[in-house]
Scaffold this active site. Structure first.
Site, mmCIF file in Angstrom:
data_model
loop_
_atom_site.group_PDB
_atom_site.id
_atom_site.type_symbol
_atom_site.label_atom_id
_atom_site.label_comp_id
_atom_site.label_asym_id
_atom_site.label_seq_id
_atom_site.Cartn_x
_atom_site.Cartn_y
_atom_site.Cartn_z
ATOM 1 N N GLY A 12 0.822 -1.219 0.000
ATOM 2 C CA GLY A 12 0.000 0.000 0.000
ATOM 3 C C GLY A 12 0.847 1.256 0.000
ATOM 4 O O GLY A 12 0.501 2.242 0.644
ATOM 5 N N GLY A 16 0.171 8.220 0.036
ATOM 6 C CA GLY A 16 -0.002 8.436 1.481
ATOM 7 C C GLY A 16 1.202 8.103 2.338
ATOM 8 O O GLY A 16 2.355 8.360 1.969
ATOM 9 N N ILE A 17 0.929 7.505 3.489
ATOM 10 C CA ILE A 17 1.972 7.207 4.479
ATOM 11 C C ILE A 17 3.030 6.268 3.883
ATOM 12 O O ILE A 17 4.240 6.470 4.065
ATOM 13 C CB ILE A 17 1.332 6.582 5.742
ATOM 14 C CG1 ILE A 17 0.526 7.653 6.509
ATOM 15 C CG2 ILE A 17 2.402 5.964 6.652
ATOM 16 C CD1 ILE A 17 -0.313 7.116 7.663
ATOM 17 N N ASN A 90 1.412 -2.119 5.368
ATOM 18 C CA ASN A 90 0.828 -0.787 5.519
ATOM 19 C C ASN A 90 -0.517 -0.632 4.801
ATOM 20 O O ASN A 90 -1.329 0.210 5.189
ATOM 21 C CB ASN A 90 1.846 0.235 4.960
ATOM 22 C CG ASN A 90 1.256 1.595 4.694
ATOM 23 O OD1 ASN A 90 1.024 2.375 5.617
ATOM 24 N ND2 ASN A 90 0.993 1.918 3.421
ATOM 25 N N TYR A 152 -13.455 -0.352 11.665
ATOM 26 C CA TYR A 152 -12.055 0.071 11.418
ATOM 27 C C TYR A 152 -11.239 -0.026 12.700
ATOM 28 O O TYR A 152 -10.117 -0.533 12.708
ATOM 29 C CB TYR A 152 -12.047 1.502 10.868
ATOM 30 C CG TYR A 152 -10.651 2.066 10.623
ATOM 31 C CD1 TYR A 152 -9.928 1.701 9.487
ATOM 32 C CD2 TYR A 152 -10.069 2.961 11.517
ATOM 33 C CE1 TYR A 152 -8.651 2.211 9.257
ATOM 34 C CE2 TYR A 152 -8.799 3.474 11.294
ATOM 35 C CZ TYR A 152 -8.089 3.101 10.163
ATOM 36 O OH TYR A 152 -6.828 3.611 9.945
ATOM 37 N N ALA A 154 -11.762 -1.920 15.272
ATOM 38 C CA ALA A 154 -11.542 -3.342 15.603
ATOM 39 C C ALA A 154 -10.414 -3.923 14.762
ATOM 40 O O ALA A 154 -9.593 -4.706 15.255
ATOM 41 C CB ALA A 154 -12.833 -4.138 15.381
HETATM 42 N N1 LIG Z 1 -4.228 8.673 7.384
HETATM 43 C C1 LIG Z 1 -4.470 8.442 8.667
HETATM 44 O O1 LIG Z 1 -5.023 9.298 9.387
HETATM 45 C C2 LIG Z 1 -4.062 7.147 9.293
HETATM 46 C C3 LIG Z 1 -3.960 7.080 10.683
HETATM 47 C C4 LIG Z 1 -3.596 5.875 11.296
HETATM 48 C C5 LIG Z 1 -3.305 4.773 10.510
HETATM 49 N N2 LIG Z 1 -3.408 4.851 9.150
HETATM 50 C C6 LIG Z 1 -3.105 3.641 8.387
HETATM 51 O O2 LIG Z 1 -2.011 3.902 7.525
HETATM 52 C C7 LIG Z 1 -2.068 3.014 6.402
HETATM 53 C C8 LIG Z 1 -1.873 3.790 5.131
HETATM 54 O O3 LIG Z 1 -2.990 4.649 4.941
HETATM 55 P P1 LIG Z 1 -2.872 6.111 4.323
HETATM 56 O O4 LIG Z 1 -3.393 7.050 5.318
HETATM 57 O O5 LIG Z 1 -1.536 6.344 3.749
HETATM 58 O O6 LIG Z 1 -3.991 6.022 3.179
HETATM 59 P P2 LIG Z 1 -3.875 5.988 1.601
HETATM 60 O O7 LIG Z 1 -5.250 5.724 1.111
HETATM 61 O O8 LIG Z 1 -3.142 7.162 1.068
HETATM 62 O O9 LIG Z 1 -2.922 4.720 1.336
HETATM 63 C C9 LIG Z 1 -3.374 3.409 1.364
HETATM 64 C C10 LIG Z 1 -2.744 2.674 0.177
HETATM 65 O O10 LIG Z 1 -3.158 1.311 0.247
HETATM 66 C C11 LIG Z 1 -3.478 0.896 -1.060
HETATM 67 N N3 LIG Z 1 -4.422 -0.207 -1.019
HETATM 68 C C12 LIG Z 1 -5.734 -0.194 -0.686
HETATM 69 N N4 LIG Z 1 -6.261 -1.406 -0.829
HETATM 70 C C13 LIG Z 1 -5.271 -2.224 -1.246
HETATM 71 C C14 LIG Z 1 -5.199 -3.592 -1.577
HETATM 72 N N5 LIG Z 1 -6.281 -4.384 -1.532
HETATM 73 N N6 LIG Z 1 -4.007 -4.097 -1.955
HETATM 74 C C15 LIG Z 1 -2.912 -3.306 -2.059
HETATM 75 N N7 LIG Z 1 -2.922 -1.996 -1.761
HETATM 76 C C16 LIG Z 1 -4.092 -1.466 -1.387
HETATM 77 C C17 LIG Z 1 -4.073 2.131 -1.738
HETATM 78 O O11 LIG Z 1 -4.048 2.034 -3.154
HETATM 79 C C18 LIG Z 1 -3.190 3.229 -1.176
HETATM 80 O O12 LIG Z 1 -2.070 3.482 -2.003
HETATM 81 C C19 LIG Z 1 -3.402 2.283 6.532
HETATM 82 O O13 LIG Z 1 -3.214 1.006 7.093
HETATM 83 C C20 LIG Z 1 -4.208 3.164 7.478
HETATM 84 O O14 LIG Z 1 -5.205 2.462 8.155
HETATM 85 C C21 LIG Z 1 -3.764 6.019 8.528
HETATM 86 C C1 LIG Z 2 -11.677 10.212 12.320
HETATM 87 C C2 LIG Z 2 -10.605 9.970 11.305
HETATM 88 C C3 LIG Z 2 -10.107 8.604 11.394
HETATM 89 C C4 LIG Z 2 -8.698 8.465 10.957
HETATM 90 C C5 LIG Z 2 -8.270 7.116 11.281
HETATM 91 C C6 LIG Z 2 -6.876 7.015 11.591
HETATM 92 O O1 LIG Z 2 -6.508 5.676 11.689
HETATM 93 C C7 LIG Z 2 -6.510 7.833 12.788
HETATM 94 C C8 LIG Z 2 -7.369 8.239 13.695
HETATM 95 C C9 LIG Z 2 -7.036 9.129 14.803
HETATM 96 C C10 LIG Z 2 -7.959 9.666 15.590
HETATM 97 C C11 LIG Z 2 -9.364 9.465 15.388
HETATM 98 C C12 LIG Z 2 -10.277 10.013 16.141
HETATM 99 C C13 LIG Z 2 -11.666 9.752 15.906
HETATM 100 C C14 LIG Z 2 -12.608 10.229 16.674
HETATM 101 C C15 LIG Z 2 -14.033 10.035 16.394
HETATM 102 O O2 LIG Z 2 -14.411 8.673 16.303
HETATM 103 C C16 LIG Z 2 -14.917 10.619 17.423
HETATM 104 O O3 LIG Z 2 -14.488 10.241 18.710
HETATM 105 C C17 LIG Z 2 -14.991 12.119 17.298
HETATM 106 C C18 LIG Z 2 -16.280 12.635 17.924
HETATM 107 C C19 LIG Z 2 -17.079 13.381 16.926
HETATM 108 C C20 LIG Z 2 -18.545 13.326 17.241
HETATM 109 O O4 LIG Z 2 -19.038 12.347 17.790
HETATM 110 O O5 LIG Z 2 -19.211 14.306 16.884
#
Ligand SMILES: NC(=O)c1ccc[n+]([C@@H]2O[C@H](COP(=O)([O-])OP(=O)(O)OC[C@H]3O[C@@H](n4cnc5c(N)ncnc54)[C@H](O)[C@@H]3O)[C@@H](O)[C@H]2O)c1
Ligand SMILES: CCCCC[C@H](O)/C=C/C=C\C=C\C=C\[C@@H](O)[C@@H](O)CCCC(=O)O
Length: 218
Positions: A12, A16-17, A90, A152, A154
């Site tokens: 992935g 992004g990340i 990732n 998510y 979970a």
């Molecule tokens: N962005 C955030 O706020 C955040 C916070 C905490 C954790 N994460 C985690 O970080 C990781 C990367 O997410 P991101 O924020 O960079 O998002 P993103 O959407 O930019 O990147 C995710 C990547 O995964 C790829 N992908 C999706 N489904 C796929 C599959 N079936 N096979 C192969 N690749 C696939 C997408 O094409 C994309 O390039 C994820 O696991 C996400 O849950 C993100």
């Molecule tokens: C909400 C974005 C999710 C991004 C997912 C990523 O993995 C990182 C998340 C980090 C923090 C997420 C916080 C989420 C909070 C909400 O579920 C909620 O608690 C906020 C309350 C808003 C409301 O109920 O009006």
């Protein structure tokens, strides 16, 4: 971690990340990075950009849907580079909608476990490997109860628990495979842009309003 001359595989990582990690790794002297993703346009663009900047064949993009062809894509990376020192699982999506959540579990949990166990069996020194590191991407939502994203959250708790159990000292001491989990907070990527599928419309509206207020959206 000293990344110099190490070979990485990251899922992935076209955007992004994962793309950010890939850029940082090659800048810091990684030997090679295999980038696995379903997004071919973004994956090839990242590969070409980084190879122009850091040398031919530094980054190898391999088209991979982690729910479909993870095994053969991992094998392809191993064939190209001869060894993988670090695997970063990732790839992830965030969508709790009724018709999507099973796919979310398949990508975030099942594929991550499959990738971890494949890497573990390659790397373990008690099975002809030479040790290594597995890094699994979780989220801060693994650590508290978020009302808006139960599925998510979970999946990310499952990632954290699986990784911590696999990486326990009892396993590390015989395999020399480290297992690390990173719980990112909200990060400005495609994952949090636009509307996010939730378990019902009320949650989706609340989520949209919540994200509009986040500093990343300004
Ligand atoms: N962005 C955030 O706020 C955040 C916070 C905490 C954790 N994460 C985690 O970080 C990781 C990367 O997410 P991101 O924020 O960079 O998002 P993103 O959407 O930019 O990147 C995710 C990547 O995964 C790829 N992908 C999706 N489904 C796929 C599959 N079936 N096979 C192969 N690749 C696939 C997408 O094409 C994309 O390039 C994820 O696991 C996400 O849950 C993100
Ligand atoms: C909400 C974005 C999710 C991004 C997912 C990523 O993995 C990182 C998340 C980090 C923090 C997420 C916080 C989420 C909070 C909400 O579920 C909620 O608690 C906020 C309350 C808003 C409301 O109920 O009006």
């Amino acid at each position: 971690m000293n990344v110099k001359n190490k070979v990485f595989l990251i899922t992935g990582a076209a955007t992004g990340i994962g793309a950010g990690i890939t850029r940082a790794l090659v800048k810091e002297g990684a030997k090679n990075v295999a980038v696995l993703d379903v997004n071919v346009d973004a994956g090839e663009a990242l590969q070409n950009e980084l190879n122009e900047k850091h040398g031919a064949n530094k980054v190898l993009f391999i088209k991979c849907d982690v729910t479909q062809n993870l095994d053969s894509a991992f094998d392809e990376a191993m064939k190209q580079f001869g060894y993988i020192d670090v695997v970063i699982n990732n790839a992830g999506i965030m969508n709790d909608a009724p018709h999507i959540y099973e796919k979310e579990i398949a990508i975030n949990v099942t594929a991550l476990i499959t990738g971890s166990l494949k890497a573990y069996n390659w790397m373990r020194k008690d099975r002809d490997g030479k040790g290594g590191t597995i890094i699994n991407i979780s989220s801060i939502v693994a650590l508290f109860q978020s009302p808006l994203l139960p599925v998510y959250s979970a999946t990310k708790s499952a990632v954290l628990q699986f990784s911590n159990c696999l990486g326990r000292t009892e396993n590390f001491s015989r395999t020399d495979v480290r297992v690390i989990t990173i719980c990112f907070g909200i990060t400005d990527t495609n994952l949090i842009r636009g509307r996010i599928g939730c378990i019902d419309e009320e949650s989706e509206e609340k989520m949209f309003a919540y994200l509009q207020k986040c500093p990343t959206q300004r």
